[in-house]
Design a protein around this motif. Structure first.
Motif, short mmCIF file in Angstrom:
data_model
loop_
_atom_site.label_atom_id
_atom_site.label_comp_id
_atom_site.label_asym_id
_atom_site.label_seq_id
_atom_site.Cartn_x
_atom_site.Cartn_y
_atom_site.Cartn_z
N TYR A 60 0.82 -1.21 0.00
CA TYR A 60 0.00 0.00 0.00
C TYR A 60 0.86 1.27 0.00
O TYR A 60 0.49 2.27 -0.61
CB TYR A 60 -0.99 -0.03 1.17
N GLU A 61 2.01 1.22 0.66
CA GLU A 61 2.86 2.41 0.70
C GLU A 61 3.37 2.77 -0.69
O GLU A 61 3.41 3.94 -1.07
CB GLU A 61 4.04 2.16 1.66
N PHE A 62 3.76 1.77 -1.47
CA PHE A 62 4.33 2.03 -2.79
C PHE A 62 3.37 1.69 -3.92
O PHE A 62 3.75 1.70 -5.09
CB PHE A 62 5.64 1.26 -2.96
N ASN A 63 2.14 1.35 -3.55
CA ASN A 63 1.13 1.01 -4.54
C ASN A 63 1.62 -0.09 -5.49
O ASN A 63 1.49 0.01 -6.71
CB ASN A 63 0.73 2.27 -5.32
N LEU A 64 2.21 -1.12 -4.90
CA LEU A 64 2.74 -2.23 -5.70
C LEU A 64 1.59 -3.08 -6.23
O LEU A 64 0.62 -3.32 -5.52
CB LEU A 64 3.66 -3.11 -4.84
N PRO A 65 1.74 -3.55 -7.47
CA PRO A 65 0.68 -4.45 -7.98
C PRO A 65 0.73 -5.80 -7.28
O PRO A 65 1.76 -6.19 -6.74
CB PRO A 65 1.05 -4.60 -9.46
N HIS A 66 -0.39 -6.50 -7.29
CA HIS A 66 -0.46 -7.83 -6.65
C HIS A 66 0.66 -8.73 -7.15
O HIS A 66 1.25 -9.48 -6.38
CB HIS A 66 -1.80 -8.50 -6.95
N ARG A 67 0.96 -8.64 -8.44
CA ARG A 67 1.97 -9.54 -9.01
C ARG A 67 3.35 -9.29 -8.41
O ARG A 67 4.16 -10.20 -8.31
CB ARG A 67 2.00 -9.40 -10.53
N ALA A 68 3.63 -8.03 -8.04
CA ALA A 68 4.91 -7.73 -7.40
C ALA A 68 4.99 -8.43 -6.04
O ALA A 68 6.01 -9.00 -5.67
CB ALA A 68 5.09 -6.23 -7.24
N ILE A 69 3.88 -8.38 -5.30
CA ILE A 69 3.83 -9.03 -3.99
C ILE A 69 3.94 -10.55 -4.15
O ILE A 69 4.63 -11.23 -3.38
CB ILE A 69 2.54 -8.66 -3.22
N ASP A 70 3.28 -11.08 -5.17
CA ASP A 70 3.40 -12.52 -5.46
C ASP A 70 4.86 -12.90 -5.65
O ASP A 70 5.34 -13.89 -5.11
CB ASP A 70 2.62 -12.89 -6.74
N GLY A 71 5.57 -12.09 -6.43
CA GLY A 71 6.97 -12.36 -6.71
C GLY A 71 7.83 -12.29 -5.46
O GLY A 71 8.68 -13.16 -5.22
N ILE A 72 7.61 -11.25 -4.64
CA ILE A 72 8.40 -11.07 -3.42
C ILE A 72 8.10 -12.21 -2.43
O ILE A 72 9.02 -12.79 -1.86
CB ILE A 72 8.10 -9.70 -2.77
N ALA A 73 6.80 -12.52 -2.28
CA ALA A 73 6.41 -13.58 -1.34
C ALA A 73 7.00 -14.92 -1.77
O ALA A 73 7.51 -15.69 -0.95
CB ALA A 73 4.89 -13.67 -1.25
#
Ligand SMILES: [Zn+2]
Length: 149
Positions: A60-73
């Motif tokens: 939410y802070e950087f308005n990352l797309p879901h796919r970015a979070i998927d990749g990081i996770a």
């Protein structure tokens, strides 16, 4: 979970009479409330709650797309020992945090995952551990402050 939020609702947890058998929702909630003690993997110093709260906060802070979070996770999961609790993607991460919601009762988490804003801490504006603000200070919806989660 960036919907408008009324702080007066926070601590109305329907735990009910102590004598009664807790409902499945309450049982699920109690289990999740214990998540601060649950570590990412055996021997890890970091709690699962802290990881998912920080990951969600970054989104939410950087308005990352879901796919970015998927990749990081997914990368984080790969970095953990095989027997770990790390969520594999944004959907699972969000589901774990949203598990903290009972019908009509939202429990907020410190953006750094230190603590839950409920019970005695239900009205606090800052985390007592790290001092992080509970709210997005600049954004409001219809004049209401927005919790980080
Ligand atoms: Zn904190």
């Amino acid at each position: 979970m960036l919907d408008a939020y009324d702080p007066t609702n926070v601590i109305e947890l329907g735990m009910g009479n102590e004598e009664e058998e807790p409902t499945p929702e309450v049982k699920k909630f109690i289990k999740l409330v214990k998540a601060p003690e649950k570590t990412l993997y055996e021997g890890s110093d970091i709690s699962l709650l802290k990881v998912v709260a920080r990951l969600t906060n970054l989104k939410y802070e950087f308005n990352l797309p879901h796919r970015a979070i998927d990749g990081i996770a997914s990368l984080m999961k790969a970095m953990c020992p095989n027997d770990n609790e790390m969520t594999a993607n944004f959907y699972e991460t969000k589901r774990l945090l949203s598990g903290l919601e009972l019908p009509h009762h939202k429990i907020h988490v410190c953006p750094n995952g230190c603590m839950l804003f409920w019970k005695d801490a239900g009205e606090l504006k800052k985390c007592t551990v790290c001092g992080a603000e509970r709210w997005f200070m600049r954004k409001t919806v219809r004049g209401k402050k927005i919790p980080k989660f």
